[in-house]
Scaffold this motif. Structure first.
Motif, PDB file in Angstrom:
ATOM      1  N   ARG A 241       0.821  -1.336  -0.167  1.00  0.00           N
ATOM      2  CA  ARG A 241       0.081   0.028  -0.088  1.00  0.00           C
ATOM      3  C   ARG A 241       0.918   1.132  -0.020  1.00  0.00           C
ATOM      4  N   LEU A 242       0.396   2.249  -0.761  1.00  0.00           N
ATOM      5  CA  LEU A 242       1.324   3.466  -1.006  1.00  0.00           C
ATOM      6  C   LEU A 242       1.872   4.215   0.079  1.00  0.00           C
ATOM      7  N   ASP A 243       1.131   4.508   1.266  1.00  0.00           N
ATOM      8  CA  ASP A 243       1.561   5.050   2.287  1.00  0.00           C
ATOM      9  C   ASP A 243       2.473   4.330   3.374  1.00  0.00           C
ATOM     10  N   LYS A 244       2.302   2.884   3.003  1.00  0.00           N
ATOM     11  CA  LYS A 244       3.228   2.032   3.807  1.00  0.00           C
ATOM     12  C   LYS A 244       4.738   1.742   3.058  1.00  0.00           C
ATOM     13  N   ALA A 245       4.666   1.993   1.843  1.00  0.00           N
ATOM     14  CA  ALA A 245       5.772   1.864   0.879  1.00  0.00           C
ATOM     15  C   ALA A 245       6.770   3.054   0.670  1.00  0.00           C
ATOM     16  N   VAL A 246       6.203   4.299   1.140  1.00  0.00           N
ATOM     17  CA  VAL A 246       6.821   5.525   0.644  1.00  0.00           C
ATOM     18  C   VAL A 246       8.278   5.880   1.263  1.00  0.00           C
ATOM     19  N   GLN A 247       8.319   5.158   2.565  1.00  0.00           N
ATOM     20  CA  GLN A 247       9.900   5.479   3.271  1.00  0.00           C
ATOM     21  C   GLN A 247      10.775   4.788   2.380  1.00  0.00           C
TER      22      GLN A 247
END
Length: 441
Positions: A174-180
Motif C-alpha cells: 500500500r502506497l503510504d506504507k511503501a513511501v519510506q
C-alpha cells in the motif's frame, strides 16, 4: 474517514494512521458465507479456480478481496461483495431519508441534503455492481503511456458477476506504507505519474476516479497499481472543456477566467443579483489566487467555495462536486508521496504534458478565444447600451457604429458554433482582424 485518512498534512499522524485502517483493514465477513456466495454466483465456472484462499488480503466496507489461483496458472484477486451488504445499505438509506424529513429547514448547508442523499443512493448502487466496475477498470487502463509506469488490473470476465469481480493479482505494498523505502526521484516520478493519469483519463474519456486514496494504490516493484473503480463517474465532453478552462484559470491565477468558467459550469445560474454575486466571488478568488506559490490548496479553495454557496444563494452542480472530492483525496495522497512539492506545481506540470499528448492545446486556445469573445461582446454591449441611452439625440452615427460592432461580433462568435472544428483557428484569426477593424472605427 477514508478521505480524512489521506490528509497527513491536516490531521495529527496518530489520527490519520488510525483512520487509514478503514481503507482495507476492516474485519472480514464469515468465510463460509463468502464462499457460499461465490459458489452460487460462479456456478460451474468455479471449476476454473484451483485454489481459493479463505483469508482475505484486504477487507473494506462494501467488499473484501481473496487471492486465488486459476487453471492456467495465473494468480488472481477475487473481489466479493459482503453478503447482505445491499440490504444493510438499503436500510441505512431509509433511516437517513427518515431523519432528513424531520430536520428543520435551514440554509446552513452548502448543498441540499435530500439531493445529496439521492446522489449517494445512485452512486452506491453503481458501486455495488461489479460488472460495471469491470467495464470501468478495462476502460481506465486503455491508452496510458507506458513510461508513466501505471498499471491497471486485467479482468477475467468469465469469472465475474454482479457480486464477484476476478482480476489479475498484484503483490504490491500500500502506497503510504511503501513511501519510506522509495528514493526522492522515484517518489517524484510516481507523484507526477499519478497526477498525469488522473488528468489524462478525465480530459480524454471524462472518467473521474473518485477514490484515489492509499488503500486503492499499490507500489508493485517500480510501478503504481490503481485499484477500485466502483466509484468511477463519467462527465460529458462539454463539462470536460469547461473544466479544462477552470484548471487553466486556477493554474494561471486568472480570476476573470475562473469566474467565467464557474459561470459556464452552472454555478452562477439564476442568481437574483448577478452583479453583487460577481463582486463577492471576485473578492473570494482574489484572496485565494494571489497567495504565494505553495500556500494555495486548490481543493481547499473549491471546498470553501462550496461552503460559501448558501450564503451567496447559489447551488454547486454535481460534476464540480465529483471533481472536488477526487482532487481533495488526490492532494492528500500526493502530499504523503512527495511533500517536497505542492499540489499546484504537480498539477501544472502534468496539465502541460497531458494537454500536449492529447493535442488539446489548439482546443484550449479556441476555448480561451471563445471566452475572450464572450467577455468582449458583453463589455461592448453594455457600453453600447449606455451610449445609446445617454447620447441618443447627440450622436446617432456613433450609436450606429457601435451597433454595427456588436452585430459583427455576434456573427463571428456564432461562427464558432456553426463551422467545423477544423476551421476554428482560421475563423478566430479572421474574427480578431474584423474585431480590430470595427473597434478602431
Amino acid at each position: 474517514g477514508q478521505m480524512l485518512s489521506c490528509h497527513y498534512d491536516i490531521l495529527p499522524p496518530i489520527i490519520a494512521e488510525a483512520l487509514s485502517h478503514l481503507l482495507d483493514e476492516l474485519p472480514p465477513s464469515p468465510t463460509d458465507k463468502v464462499l457460499n456466495l461465490v459458489n452460487k454466483e460462479l456456478g460451474t465456472s468455479m471449476n476454473e479456480v484451483t485454489f481459493w484462499d479463505p483469508n482475505p488480503v484486504g477487507a473494506a466496507s462494501l467488499a473484501q478481496v481473496h487471492k486465488c489461483t486459476l487453471k492456467n496458472g495465473h494468480v488472481a484477486a477475487m473481489k466479493i461483495l459482503r453478503p447482505g451488504v445491499e440490504q444493510l445499505i438499503d436500510e441505512d438509506i431509509k433511516i437517513m431519508r427518515f431523519l432528513i424529513k424531520r430536520l428543520p429547514k435551514t440554509q446552513a448547508f452548502p448543498i441540499d441534503l435530500k439531493d445529496t442523499l439521492d446522489e449517494f443512493s445512485t452512486n452506491i448502487i453503481k458501486e455495488l455492481d461489479l460488472l460495471r466496475e469491470l467495464a470501468c477498470m478495462r476502460k481506465y487502463g486503455e491508452g496510458l503511456p507506458p513510461e508513466w509506469e501505471v498499471k491497471v488490473p486485467k479482468g477475467y470476465p468469465e469469472l465475474c458477476t454482479k457480486n464477484v469481480l476476478t482480476m489479475s493479482f498484484h503483490s504490491g505494498i500500500r502506497l503510504d506504507k511503501a513511501v519510506q523505502g522509495l528514493s526522492r526521484f522515484r517518489r517524484r516520478h510516481m507523484a507526477l505519474s499519478l497526477t498525469k493519469t488522473y488528468l489524462f483519463k478525465f480530459l480524454k474519456d471524462g472518467m473521474v476516479h473518485s477514490d484515489p486514496h492509499f488503500g486503492n494504490i499499490l507500489i508493485d516493484e517500480n510501478s503504481l497499481v490503481l485499484l477500485d473503480y466502483g466509484a468511477t463517474c463519467f462527465l460529458s465532453e462539454k463539462i470536460r472543456r469547461k473544466s479544462m478552462l477552470l484548471f487553466w484559470g486556477l493554474l494561471r491565477r486568472d480570476v476573470s477566467l475562473v469566474y467565467s468558467s464557474l459561470a459556464s459550469l452552472g454555478v452562477i445560474q439564476g442568481h437574483v443579483d448577478p452583479l453583487a454575486l460577481e463582486n463577492e466571488i471576485y473578492d473570494f478568488l482574489e484572496d485565494y489566487l494571489h497567495r504565494p506559490l505553495g500556500q494555495l490548496s486548490l481543493p481547499d479553495m473549491l471546498k470553501d467555495l462550496i461552503s460559501q454557496s448558501p450564503i451567496w444563494g447559489i447551488k454547486i452542480p454535481k460534476p464540480l462536486l465529483y471533481q472536488v472530492k477526487a482532487l481533495s483525496m488526490l492532494e492528500g495522497t500526493l502530499h504523503t508521496l512527495y511533500p517536497e512539492i505542492g499540489f499546484e506545481e504537480l498539477l501544472d506540470e502534468s496539465f502541460q504534458e497531458v494537454t500536449s499528448i492529447l493535442n488539446l492545446k489548439p482546443l484550449l486556445l479556441m476555448e480561451l478565444g471563445k471566452e475572450k469573445i464572450k467577455r468582449a461582446f458583453l463589455d461592448i454591449s453594455s457600453t453600447t447600451s449606455a451610449a445609446v441611452s445617454s447620447q441618443r439625440t447627440e450622436n446617432v452615427s456613433h450609436g450606429t457604429t457601435r451597433l454595427f460592432s456588436v452585430l459583427s461580433l455576434l456573427i463571428f462568435g456564432v461562427g464558432f458554433i456553426i463551422l467545423p472544428q477544423s476551421t476554428h483557428l482560421y475563423w478566430l484569426a479572421l474574427w480578431l482582424f474584423a474585431s480590430a477593424f470595427t473597434i478602431r472605427r
